[in-house]
Design a protein around this motif. Structure first.
Motif, PDB file in Angstrom:
ATOM      1  N   GLY A 113       0.809  -1.210   0.000  1.00 16.15           N
ATOM      2  CA  GLY A 113       0.000   0.000   0.000  1.00 16.15           C
ATOM      3  C   GLY A 113       0.840   1.257   0.000  1.00 16.15           C
ATOM      4  N   SER A 114       1.803   1.330   0.921  1.00 15.64           N
ATOM      5  CA  SER A 114       2.635   2.526   1.026  1.00 15.64           C
ATOM      6  C   SER A 114       3.534   2.722  -0.183  1.00 15.64           C
TER       7      SER A 114
ATOM      8  N   LEU B 182      -1.741   0.080  -4.047  1.00 17.94           N
ATOM      9  CA  LEU B 182      -3.134  -0.059  -3.622  1.00 17.94           C
ATOM     10  C   LEU B 182      -3.844   1.288  -3.809  1.00 17.94           C
ATOM     11  N   ARG B 183      -4.150   1.584  -5.070  1.00 15.41           N
ATOM     12  CA  ARG B 183      -4.708   2.893  -5.403  1.00 15.41           C
ATOM     13  C   ARG B 183      -6.181   3.022  -5.035  1.00 15.41           C
TER      14      ARG B 183
ATOM     15  N   PRO C  32      -8.420   1.323  -2.347  1.00 14.92           N
ATOM     16  CA  PRO C  32      -8.686   0.392  -1.235  1.00 14.92           C
ATOM     17  C   PRO C  32     -10.124  -0.112  -1.204  1.00 14.92           C
TER      18      PRO C  32
ATOM     19  N   SER D 114      -4.022  -4.714   7.611  1.00 14.66           N
ATOM     20  CA  SER D 114      -3.856  -3.540   6.746  1.00 14.66           C
ATOM     21  C   SER D 114      -2.457  -2.952   6.804  1.00 14.66           C
TER      22      SER D 114
ATOM     23  N   TYR E 233      -1.801   0.950   6.755  1.00 11.75           N
ATOM     24  CA  TYR E 233      -1.851   1.817   5.583  1.00 11.75           C
ATOM     25  C   TYR E 233      -3.099   2.692   5.687  1.00 11.75           C
TER      26      TYR E 233
ATOM     27  N   LEU F 277      -6.329   2.521   3.359  1.00 13.62           N
ATOM     28  CA  LEU F 277      -7.080   1.277   3.550  1.00 13.62           C
ATOM     29  C   LEU F 277      -7.814   1.300   4.883  1.00 13.62           C
TER      30      LEU F 277
ATOM     31  N   SER G 195      -5.265  -3.377  12.074  1.00 12.52           N
ATOM     32  CA  SER G 195      -4.245  -2.452  11.573  1.00 12.52           C
ATOM     33  C   SER G 195      -2.912  -2.604  12.291  1.00 12.52           C
TER      34      SER G 195
ATOM     35  N   HIS H 139       1.607 -10.932  -0.801  1.00 12.65           N
ATOM     36  CA  HIS H 139       2.303 -10.321  -1.931  1.00 12.65           C
ATOM     37  C   HIS H 139       3.582 -11.054  -2.324  1.00 12.65           C
TER      38      HIS H 139
ATOM     39  N   ILE I 184      -6.402  -6.470  -6.443  1.00 12.84           N
ATOM     40  CA  ILE I 184      -6.624  -5.046  -6.156  1.00 12.84           C
ATOM     41  C   ILE I 184      -6.902  -4.295  -7.466  1.00 12.84           C
TER      42      ILE I 184
END
Length: 523
Positions: A321-322, A326-327, A329, A351, A354, A357, A395, A413, A461
């Motif tokens: 995400g960072s 992950l454009r 969420p 998460s 992020y 998200l 989180s 991932h 995603i």
């Protein structure tokens, strides 16, 4: 000062690692283990200030944490630039300018940090620097301060030499090419260069070496004549890999100084975001029961799920995400929702803190019906229940070694840390790689028979949250999970876990490090 620069006559060890958490934390674990084992050393760990959570853990092992201000990952628009996204020439130039400024400041801080350790006193027998593949500054700085340099990487080499590298190197540096080709056994040779050291010869390093470090612009050459150092033959650098030989084949064309030690798992205490959970884990055997505090007991209740025949499916993308991938969420959550509605699976989503998200999760959670409010009220601030209580969102962080054995499968991932933890837990995996070594791990897991074919990015995603994109992605995801839970894949995952169970990757790396550095320097 304990673990400080200078060392007061003590031998000094500098560990330098840059990149994401998965790139840095395993090397930090190795540094801490070395410091505990070799208390005569002054040990320093240099990394990004964004990893400041390491500071207290390292201090507990008498390791001094020295931060640099550079970011551990590229921003979203920078990732898109590297990935070949459509950007204007002006934006490309702006990116290049920002990157150059960050790079210059980063190298300046690296020099200052290493100079603080080695600059006050001459190097002594036993001093050394350990770097990961994203900290090549450390190689040049080790040369400057005349100390041994060792490479420690929890992942396979994340980059390979361009196909034209050997031809261009031979053309531009014919004598240096001959120097490496004719190298005696156990000294730096062409095998080392083509495996990983080729990156030391790029132009960006040459100007820094000559202008800032007063070294020859080309490693292994005389600064005056630019000729190879024929009279000097350095030992082939020790290369410690933090993965298992059971998983990664080490081919004969690798340097003889490369060692696959086993996976480098983090100390359990490092993996808790909750201090109470961490304290509780220290006072009991996690295999016998709870390691979560009362605040997080809702996660344990979800994992048990008395009305379900199997554990939930884990979903976690770590730093993806960072890094800007992950454009959307909301689309990601809608894919999980669609998979939930078409199956009897439950999911537990990490998460990784992020923010976009987490915001999407809170937005959906705030719209729960009154009938769900009782369940929601029992959750901690870092947790949420979505989609009729079948998606648990968290989180924070807890050890995968505790969580994964309680899950039916893991979707991730294909980062080295998540891959290793799922392999050790013996659970099937569904992987969606995004960059660098993740593609290697994804293909490797499929080849090993513990995961179906890797997902494409849009199947986990999607950029768009329109109904068609969500439906197509959820359908592919459902099929991948169904394949992963086939008996033959589950059985293979168990077999591999049994082979990994007795490995001690950190211990083996420490043994080799002491054998190559300490024993040699004492003779």
């Amino acid at each position: 000062m304990a673990g400080g620069g200078g060392g007061g006559g003590r031998p000094r060890a500098v560990f330098m690692a840059f990149g994401t958490r998965g790139d840095v934390f395993p090397v930090a674990a190795l540094a801490a283990a070395f410091a505990r084992d070799q208390q005569q050393y002054a040990v320093v760990f240099i990394t990004h200030s964004a990893h400041r959570s390491l500071s207290a853990h390292l201090a507990a092992s008498n390791v001094r944490y020295m931060p640099v201000s550079s970011p551990p990952v590229l921003a979203a628009e920078q990732v898109e630039n590297i990935s070949g996204g459509s950007q204007s020439n002006h934006e490309d130039e702006s990116f290049s300018s920002r990157k150059m400024i960050i790079q210059m400041e980063h190298r300046k801080e690296c020099l200052s940090s290493v100079e603080a350790v080695f600059g006050g006193d001459p190097s002594i027998n036993g001093d050394f620097v350990v770097i990961n593949f994203f900290a090549l500054e450390g190689w040049h700085l080790a040369e400057l301060f005349q100390v041994k340099c060792i490479i420690a990487a929890p992942y396979f080499v994340p980059y390979s030499a361009p196909s034209s590298f050997q031809r261009q190197f031979k053309h531009n540096f014919p004598l240096l090419y001959k120097y490496f080709q004719e190298a005696p056994a156990n000294t730096v040779c062409w095998t080392d260069i083509i495996h990983w050291m080729w990156a030391l010869f790029t132009e960006s390093w040459g100007s820094w070496r000559s202008d800032c470090l007063n070294l020859s612009p080309i490693p292994f050459t005389d600064p005056v004549t630019n000729l190879p150092l024929w009279h000097v033959r350095e030992e082939s650098p020790l290369l410690l890999y933090g993965f298992s030989k059971e998983i990664v084949e080490c081919p004969g064309y690798w340097p003889s100084s490369a060692h696959a030690c086993g996976f480098w798992f983090l100390p359990t205490a490092w993996q808790f975001s909750c201090d109470k959970c961490m304290e509780l884990s220290r006072n009991m055997n996690s295999s016998l029961g709870s390691v979560l505090c009362a605040k997080h007991s809702s996660m344990e209740r979800f994992l048990v799920g008395n009305s379900y025949s199997s554990g939930p499916v884990f979903v976690g993308l770590s730093s993806i995400g960072s890094m800007g991938f992950l454009r959307n969420p909301k689309a990601f959550l809608m894919v999980l929702k669609a998979a939930i509605e078409s199956t009897d699976y439950r999911f537990i989503l990490f998460s990784s803190g992020y923010q976009p998200l987490d915001s999407s999760i809170r937005s959906i959670a705030s719209s729960v019906t009154e009938s769900s409010e009782a369940a929601a009220s029992s959750l901690s601030d870092d947790s949420a229940l979505l989609f009729n209580g079948r998606l648990f969102c968290f989180s924070g962080s807890i050890p995968y070694s505790w969580l994964f054995p309680r899950c039916a499968a893991a979707i991730h991932h294909a980062g080295s840390g998540s891959t290793a933890a799922a392999l050790l837990a013996g659970i099937p995996q569904v992987v969606c790689p995004f960059l660098l070594d993740q593609f290697y791990w994804a293909e490797r897991l499929h080849w090993l028979g513990v995961a179906p074919e890797p997902l494409q990015r849009q199947h986990l995603i999607p950029d768009s949250d329109d109904a068609s994109s969500i439906h197509n992605a959820a359908e592919v995801l459902h099929g991948a999970i169904k394949s992963a839970l086939l008996p033959e894949i589950k059985a293979q995952a168990t077999r591999i876990s049994d082979r990994l169970f007795f490995e001690d990757g950190i211990g083996e790396a420490l043994r080799i490090l002491k054998e190559r550095v300490l024993i040699q320097d004492q003779t």
